[in-house]
Design an enzyme around this catalytic site. Structure first.
Site, PDB file in Angstrom:
ATOM      1  N   ASP A  12     -43.961 -59.590  11.427  1.00  0.00           N
ATOM      2  CA  ASP A  12     -44.557 -60.743  10.770  1.00  0.00           C
ATOM      3  C   ASP A  12     -46.027 -60.412  10.515  1.00  0.00           C
ATOM      4  OD1 ASP A  12     -44.926 -63.135   9.539  1.00  0.00           O
ATOM      5  OD2 ASP A  12     -44.094 -64.355  11.139  1.00  0.00           O
TER       6      ASP A  12
HETATM    7  C1  BGC Z   1     -45.074 -66.075   8.268  1.00  0.00           C
HETATM    8  C2  BGC Z   1     -43.864 -65.434   7.640  1.00  0.00           C
HETATM    9  C3  BGC Z   1     -44.171 -65.053   6.216  1.00  0.00           C
HETATM   10  C4  BGC Z   1     -45.366 -64.124   6.221  1.00  0.00           C
HETATM   11  C5  BGC Z   1     -45.738 -63.625   4.842  1.00  0.00           C
HETATM   12  C6  BGC Z   1     -46.308 -65.227   8.095  1.00  0.00           C
HETATM   13  O1  BGC Z   1     -47.450 -65.896   8.498  1.00  0.00           O
HETATM   14  O2  BGC Z   1     -44.816 -66.311   9.626  1.00  0.00           O
HETATM   15  O3  BGC Z   1     -42.757 -66.292   7.720  1.00  0.00           O
HETATM   16  O4  BGC Z   1     -43.058 -64.459   5.632  1.00  0.00           O
HETATM   17  O5  BGC Z   1     -46.465 -64.807   6.757  1.00  0.00           O
HETATM   18  O6  BGC Z   1     -46.300 -64.595   4.068  1.00  0.00           O
END
Ligand code: BGC
Length: 742
Positions: A281
């Site tokens: 993530d």
């Molecule tokens: C989120 C993810 C997301 C990623 C990219 C993160 O902060 O937890 O779910 O896909 O950002 O935007």
């Protein structure tokens, strides 16, 4: 003879052609052999474009240079066919011309926005859910996006957690079915089709159980709970062929998911034999440092790659350390190669080596962004997601002959109000196509009735100066519709709330409007279950409209005027107060269960609140009524390899055509570990014309009776079971007992 020779020649040619056609694995191996360690590490690195940050940005002035040198594998947040093409052109200047992968959070649509995922889950309509993901993929892929960071399949029993809006709610069975449907929808027939995008099941794992409902917080849970409640939707995503997984920010029992070998290597890539790749993530590799799990960025890179995180989103930990770690023999090149292989394989499957620009198509983008079929389906899905919570005096559906209607509230006019969190930044696209709630009403009835509007108040402030105007127009009207709720940015990532009320003075506005004595319909727009006891106790008509997307206005009007008969059912329990959380229908009985809301002395209950929810899981009304009858079981006892066929008759006994979600629950009465009071094990959404009866069939087999036993083995145990069929988890209409024998 001649015939034989021809056959022989053909076979010879065919086998020659065949042997020249390399498999994707062979192509990957060939490419891998040509790559330097720096190029390999580059494939494991992902940067964001400058839009939509959801975490700290990596300061890297040389992004473009790195792409040209073949030192970047993927980008996120690059919007539009022309921009994805531009970045891909840079990648084509690199030595090995390995194409970039473009990822984006296409969570509930690209341009055409659908209801937020939690709302869509309320439709219990797997076909509709798959279709909405399909359309999102068609639109996103035309802009050069190869990969969506969806579906989010985290089970959550905590409405304080803002990210419940992104998932399918609290139930494992429903959540698994929806996970499967969404992956199928995004990926279409197969990867490599021009209108398919790779799905990404996230956040692996147990993120939805963050302590206190606070985002990014720790998770502490038993293995049984993990396997039984939180992992099955991820397994369903693997079964549906999900190309990728994303790990999560939380630690699980003390080990951050990003550095968690048990989750990523043992379960996902081991037991489940997942062949795709895992992306971290946003910054989660680097975040293992503040977690107190990694000493520095190098240690974080070491722990993440060892644990099975293949791609580093925005931490720069792999970029800065992996090559060094290999040179120092701290990690074997085989580990890096395995991660690179997984990523390259997907690039080949997407057809990017044949034509790296094949998805970035300005013409296709233009055509798909204005596809009227998409709008039509968005309206249908939005109507299906609406949940009718109360309709006591039969105020709904509204007559189309009303003379004057007052439409009041801060949600009525703003278009953004319907989109909710995780909609693609509408600034990038012209937002005029989004149908506000006001426009929906005008479209439906504007020519026949006089429509009056007042904002009444803001969403989240104390200003009551607009009350008077609202009361004035209410007094002039035959019916008052009030649209209130949470602002689009009050639920979503990093949007946890400790009080999940209807913010500001909105409830007070309704109290004042009630004094006019006019019939009132309350619309509640939100990204989570809210607590609204006064409204629930005093307002006869309440419609939960969540955040429904670009066709919200039309869909709401369809429901209000009976052109669509509401059929949504809550995918999460609605508590009476935050103090009851976590509150979920499939809890254990305890040794001191309370039998009803008054049975509280020395029972497992509160002294100041009933245990029961305000609105239970699976609940939702219709304009018509349904009768459940004639339950029959083909057998009353079965062995493990037998099945029971369950049949019943469902009759639409009301005046309107409509759909009902028939829910089948099972209770295992005695186990080597305690079992929930009931568990959803099947459901069917059935459409019936007024007066019509349909015979419904379910099948019960061993898989529906199995659970993780005292040895953590998924198996059933002989004994008695109760079967319950109902219209919600609390409103059980038919039941019977049966037995599983050895
Ligand atoms: C989120 C993810 C997301 C990623 C990219 C993160 O902060 O937890 O779910 O896909 O950002 O935007």
């Amino acid at each position: 003879m001649k015939h034989k020779i021809t056959t022989f020649v053909l076979l010879f040619i065919a086998s020659n052609v065949f042997s020249q056609q390399k498999t994707i694995d062979e192509k990957v191996e060939e490419l891998l052999k040509k790559m330097t360690i720096e190029e390999k590490v580059g494939q494991l690195n992902q940067y964001t474009n400058d839009a939509n940050p959801t975490g700290p940005l990596v300061i890297n002035p040389n992004k473009q240079e790195e792409i040209k040198k073949g030192l970047l594998g993927s980008m996120l947040n690059v919007m539009g066919a022309d921009r994805t093409r531009k970045y891909q052109e840079l990648a084509m200047q690199s030595r090995l011309k390995i194409p970039l992968l473009f990822g984006l959070d296409v969570i509930h649509g690209y341009k055409t926005t659908f209801p937020i995922p939690l709302a869509e889950a309320a439709s219990w309509d797997l076909e509709a859910i798959e279709k909405s993901a399909r359309i999102a993929a068609i639109e996103a892929s035309a802009t050069g996006i190869h990969w969506t960071f969806a579906p989010m399949v985290d089970i959550s029993r905590d409405p304080r957690w803002g990210r419940v809006m992104e998932g399918a709610g609290e139930d494992t069975y429903l959540g698994s079915k929806i996970a499967f449907a969404r992956v199928k929808g995004f990926q279409g027939d197969k990867l490599g089709e021009l209108n398919s995008v790779m799905a990404c099941a996230k956040h692996f794992a147990a993120y939805g159980a963050a302590v206190g409902g606070r985002d990014y917080n720790s998770v502490d849970m038993s293995d049984r709970m993990l396997w039984e409640t939180y992992l099955p939707p991820f397994k369903a995503a693997v079964d549906a062929g999900a190309a990728t997984f994303m790990n999560s920010f939380n630690d699980l029992n003390g080990i951050p998911a990003t550095g968690n070998k048990y989750l990523q290597r043992d379960i996902l890539k081991g037991k489940w034999n997942f062949k795709g790749f895992v992306v971290s993530d946003w910054g989660s590799i680097g975040e293992m440092i503040p977690h107190g799990f990694a000493k520095d960025s190098k240690d974080a890179a070491y722990k993440a790659i060892t644990a099975g995180s293949d791609m580093d989103m925005e931490s720069n930990a792999y970029r800065n350390n992996l090559a060094q770690l290999v040179k120092e023999n701290k990690i074997s090149i085989d580990i890096v190669d395995d991660a690179v292989r997984r990523i390259l394989r997907k690039k080949f499957e997407l057809g990017l080596f044949d034509n790296p620009f094949r998805y970035s198509d300005v013409e296709r983008q233009k055509a798909q962004m204005n596809n009227p079929e998409h709008t039509k389906i968005a309206r249908e899905v939005a109507a299906k997601s609406i949940v009718l919570l109360k309709n006591e005096k039969g105020i709904l559906p509204l007559s189309k002959d009303l003379k004057t209607i007052a439409f009041i509230g801060p949600m009525v006019k703003p278009k953004r109000a319907n989109h909710g969190f995780w909609a693609i930044d509408v600034k990038e696209i012209d937002s005029s196509y989004i149908v506000s709630q006001w426009e929906g009403l005008v479209n439906k009835i504007g020519k026949k009735s006089k429509l009056l509007y007042a904002k009444g108040c803001g969403i989240n402030n104390d200003d009551k100066s607009g009350f008077k105007e609202a009361i004035d127009i209410a007094n002039q009207s035959d019916v008052v519709i009030v649209s209130i709720g949470e602002r689009h940015d009050m639920s979503g990532e990093a949007k946890s709330r400790s009080t999940i009320n209807i913010p500001g003075v909105q409830e007070e506005l309704v109290k004042e409007l009630q004094k006019t004595g006019k019939p009132i319909v309350v619309l509640i727009n939100a990204g989570r279950p809210l607590v609204f006891n006064w409204l629930a106790d005093n307002m006869p008509t309440i419609v939960y409209t969540w955040w429904l997307g670009s066709e919200a206005g039309n869909a709401i009007a369809d429901v209000l005027f009976g052109d669509y008969n509401p059929s949504g059912k809550l995918p999460m329990t609605f508590p009476r107060s935050e103090g009851q959380i976590p509150l979920y229908y499939n809890h254990f009985n305890t040794g001191r269960p309370s039998m009803n809301d008054n049975d509280i002395i020395y029972k497992s209950t509160y002294i100041d609140s009933p245990n029961s929810p305000k609105f239970p899981f699976g609940y939702g009304l219709s304009y018509t009524s349904f009768q459940y009858a004639d339950l029959k079981l083909s057998k009353s006892a079965i062995s493990k390899n037998e099945q029971i066929v369950v049949t019943m008759n469902l009759t639409n006994t009301g005046k309107y055509d409509g759909a009902e979600v028939v829910q089948l629950y099972i209770k295992d009465k005695l186990g080597s570990v305690v079992r929930p009071v009931k568990e959803l094990k099947d459901f069917q959404k059935v459409f019936l014309k007024a007066g019509e009866t349909k015979n419904i069939t379910f099948t019960i087999d061993n898989s529906k009776l199995s659970f993780y036993n005292d040895k953590l083995v998924f198996d059933s145990e002989a004994g008695e079971f109760e079967l319950m069929i109902g219209t919600s988890s609390e409103d059980i209409r038919l039941n019977a007992n049966f037995e599983l024998v050895d």
